[in-house]
Design an enzyme around this catalytic site. Structure first.
Site, PDB file in Angstrom:
ATOM      1  N   ASP A  60       0.865  -1.174   0.000  1.00 14.26           N
ATOM      2  CA  ASP A  60       0.000   0.000   0.000  1.00 14.26           C
ATOM      3  C   ASP A  60       0.904   1.228   0.000  1.00 14.26           C
ATOM      4  OD1 ASP A  60      -1.695   2.101   0.568  1.00 14.26           O
ATOM      5  OD2 ASP A  60      -2.887   0.980   2.022  1.00 14.26           O
ATOM      6  N   TYR A 151      -9.479  15.306  -6.449  1.00 16.04           N
ATOM      7  CA  TYR A 151      -8.597  14.606  -7.381  1.00 16.04           C
ATOM      8  C   TYR A 151      -7.844  15.600  -8.259  1.00 16.04           C
ATOM      9  CZ  TYR A 151      -7.125  11.474 -11.154  1.00 16.04           C
ATOM     10  OH  TYR A 151      -6.389  10.792 -12.092  1.00 16.04           O
TER      11      TYR A 151
END
Length: 254
Positions: A60, A151
């Site tokens: 991750d 984003y």
């Protein structure tokens, strides 16, 4: 911080460190990078059996220390690194009324945060090698308004980071550039599903492209491979869109 829903497949080979090399784009980046590495004159001679050697992990990229540990392990196994590609990304949350502080933080870490940590981890090794090239995979959403402002903001931050780090690291012979893919047609993904499930909407979306065709992962990977190569030695601090002239980043326009 909530972990990413899926772990990221990460691979490093002598001439390229590709974080988040999972999926179509990352896989093609690794392939193109290895092909380019085999051509680069500045690379030390390697045996044919080692030319395409990879060090891979599933991790991750937002987990503290995960990227740094992986870079250190790869350097130990490969004897050094010549370049890096920061390719992880994604978004959490919806519009500004629904997105939480955690959504904004997670989106930042997946994009700008992970790229900064990767560059910070690899910079000493590139410096020791006499220089190198770093490519950050941003998005056209970093320069065009669209949905999910968290984003777009994180991708815009990547583009600014590239221009700043290009100046900071330039004296060490380290180049830093960004590639901003447009919407890509990838089998089984969003735009491919739209093409199959709603052909009329997909046809309208094609109007955002001058040639009415979406880009593919290989087109993005080829630009990245060029930026990693000595042929692009005069390019640093740049952001190169790879989207076949795409206008709005979504079918909803601006």
């Amino acid at each position: 911080m909530t972990p990413l829903q899926d772990p990221e497949a990460v691979g490093i080979h002598r001439t390229v460190s590709a974080s988040s090399a999972a999926g179509a784009t990352g896989g093609v980046i690794k392939q193109a990078g290895m092909q380019e590495g085999a051509r680069r004159k500045r690379c030390p001679p390697v045996e044919a059996s080692d030319r395409h050697r990879l060090v891979t992990r599933v991790l991750d990229v937002v987990e503290p220390g995960a990227v740094e540990t992986f870079v250190a392990e790869a350097v130990d196994q490969l004897g050094g690194l010549d370049g890096a590609v920061a390719c992880a990304g994604g978004a959490r949350g919806r519009g500004i009324a629904e997105a939480t502080q955690q959504d904004w933080s997670a989106t930042w870490e997946m994009n700008a945060g992970h790229a900064a940590r990767l560059i910070g981890a690899i910079a000493p090794h590139l410096r020791a090698a006499g220089g190198g090239s770093v490519v950050v995979v941003s998005s056209i959403s970093g320069s065009r308004p669209g949905s999910q402002a968290q984003y777009g903001a994180a991708k815009a931050a990547q583009i600014h980071m590239v221009s700043s780090l290009a100046r900071e690291l330039g004296s060490d012979g380290i180049r830093v550039n960004a590639v901003s893919p447009g919407s890509m047609l990838i089998r089984g993904k969003r735009w491919d599903r739209m093409r199959e499930e709603d052909p009329a909407a997909f046809d309208r979306f094609r109007d955002e492209f001058p040639g009415r065709d979406l880009a593919g992962p290989r087109e993005v990977a080829d630009v990245i491979a060029f930026l990693l190569s000595a042929e692009s030695r005069g390019v640093t601090g740049a952001n190169i869109p790879v989207g076949r002239g795409q206008n709005a980043p979504t079918p909803d326009g601006y």
